[in-house]
Design a protein around this motif. Structure first.
Motif, PDB file in Angstrom:
ATOM      1  N   SER A   1     -20.006 109.867  13.660  1.00 21.64           N
ATOM      2  CA  SER A   1     -18.818 109.783  14.530  1.00 21.64           C
ATOM      3  C   SER A   1     -17.538 109.927  13.713  1.00 21.64           C
ATOM      4  O   SER A   1     -16.559 110.513  14.182  1.00 21.64           O
TER       5      SER A   1
ATOM      6  N   ASP B   1     -20.420 113.111  21.507  1.00 20.61           N
ATOM      7  CA  ASP B   1     -21.001 112.199  20.512  1.00 20.61           C
ATOM      8  C   ASP B   1     -22.236 111.525  21.106  1.00 20.61           C
ATOM      9  O   ASP B   1     -22.394 111.453  22.329  1.00 20.61           O
ATOM     10  N   ASP B   2     -23.099 111.038  20.226  1.00 21.92           N
ATOM     11  CA  ASP B   2     -24.316 110.311  20.630  1.00 21.92           C
ATOM     12  C   ASP B   2     -25.129 111.089  21.663  1.00 21.92           C
ATOM     13  O   ASP B   2     -25.502 110.565  22.724  1.00 21.92           O
TER      14      ASP B   2
HETATM   15 MG   LIG Z   1     -21.672 107.282  16.003  1.00 19.45          MG
END
Ligand SMILES: [Mg+2]
Ligand SMILES: Nc1ncnc2c1ncn2[C@@H]1O[C@H](COP(=O)(O)OP(=O)(O)OP(=O)(O)O)[C@@H](O)[C@H]1O
Length: 279
Positions: free
Chosen positions: A47, A145-146
């Motif tokens: 991240s 993200d993720d």
């Molecule tokens: Mg992350």
């Protein structure tokens, strides 16, 4: 005019230690109009790098679309689509044929069938049309993200669009928590969201000097070399683990200080508190 949706980009001041080579490769790929997928185990810094690249590329994009999936919401169909397009779809929706408009509206308002059977083609085309229409106004950066928690219908829709966006200025940048090369796991739904020619970049561990710099920058300066060596070895160069170990080592050091007789311990306690960043 550049448009942004979702949470604001973090301040430029967020320090990224190391990662120069990785950032360089991501930069080259994005400059060519390609897509980038960062991957690695929990806490390795995906991240952090994702934010750094986004900050850099958000400058040149007219529209930045973002989503960040979470485990507890991964069962909710179209959630990522809502995060990505919810605030921007209106800008271009009137350019879509009526069936696509209806299908998109249903998905963005939680009324669509999660199976994508009913109105499936109309919805797929609608997402593609929205991205094309936005890209016609200026470059689009799509950041996710993720991805391991991306809901399955959104992954399907993004993939359908991504495979048809060749030559259109829509760049995709994502991060996924996995220890192995994403291409080895073709059953994973997030893989369907990215074009096949996506550059997958693994985040390697930080070196010992980099871990040392990380700890110093987070208020744990002056740790002994042997302590730093231990932290690097035990954490395996994982920044999240290294920070956690740094905190624990400082607390342990402080507890040791507190068993020293009261008058003589004060200057030492102050020194350790300083070293632990608890001024
Ligand atoms: Mg992350
Ligand atoms: N290169 C780096 N420079 C400075 N700090 C870093 C770096 N990489 C990671 N960190 C720090 O380490 C911690 C974990 O990083 P991050 O959240 O980016 O990891 P992640 O890989 O996204 O983890 P997860 O799999 O849980 O999402 C954060 O506190 C972050 O600020």
């Amino acid at each position: 005019m550049r448009r942004e949706f979702e949470e604001p980009v973090r301040p430029r001041s967020e320090q990224v230690i190391g990662r120069e080579e990785l950032l360089g490769r991501a930069r080259d790929q994005l400059s060519r109009g390609g897509s980038v997928l960062l991957y690695g185990p929990p806490g390795i810094g995906k991240s952090t790098v994702l934010r750094a690249i986004t900050t850099e590329y958000a400058e040149s994009a007219r529209t930045v679309l973002r989503c960040s999936a979470t485990e507890s919401e991964s069962h909710l169909p179209f959630l990522a689509l809502v995060d990505l397009l919810g605030l921007v779809a209106d800008e271009v929706a009137d350019t879509l044929p009526a069936p696509q408009q209806a299908a998109l509206e249903a998905a963005l308002t939680g009324r669509a069938e999660p199976s994508l059977h009913q109105d499936g083609l109309a919805l797929r085309l609608a997402v593609l049309s929205v991205l094309r229409a936005l890209a016609a106004k200026g470059p689009v950066l799509l950041v996710a993200d993720d991805l391991q928690w991306l809901d399955a219908p959104s992954a399907e829709l993004l993939g359908f669009a991504a495979r048809r966006l060749g030559g259109v200025p829509v760049r995709m940048l994502g991060a996924v928590r996995t220890g192995t090369e994403p291409k080895e796991q073709e059953h994973d739904p997030y893989l369907r969201a990215y074009p096949p020619e996506t550059l997958a970049l693994r985040l390697p561990p930080l070196s010992r000097p980099q871990v040392s710099e990380l700890l110093a920058g987070r208020g744990y300066p002056g740790l002994r070399r042997s302590t730093l060596r231990d932290i690097h070895h035990t954490s395996g160069g994982n920044p999240l683990f290294a920070l956690e170990l740094g905190r624990t080592k400082c607390s342990a050091l402080l507890n040791d200080m507190l068993v020293v007789p009261r008058v003589s311990r004060f200057p030492r306690v102050v020194r350790v508190l300083r070293a632990c960043g608890r001024r």
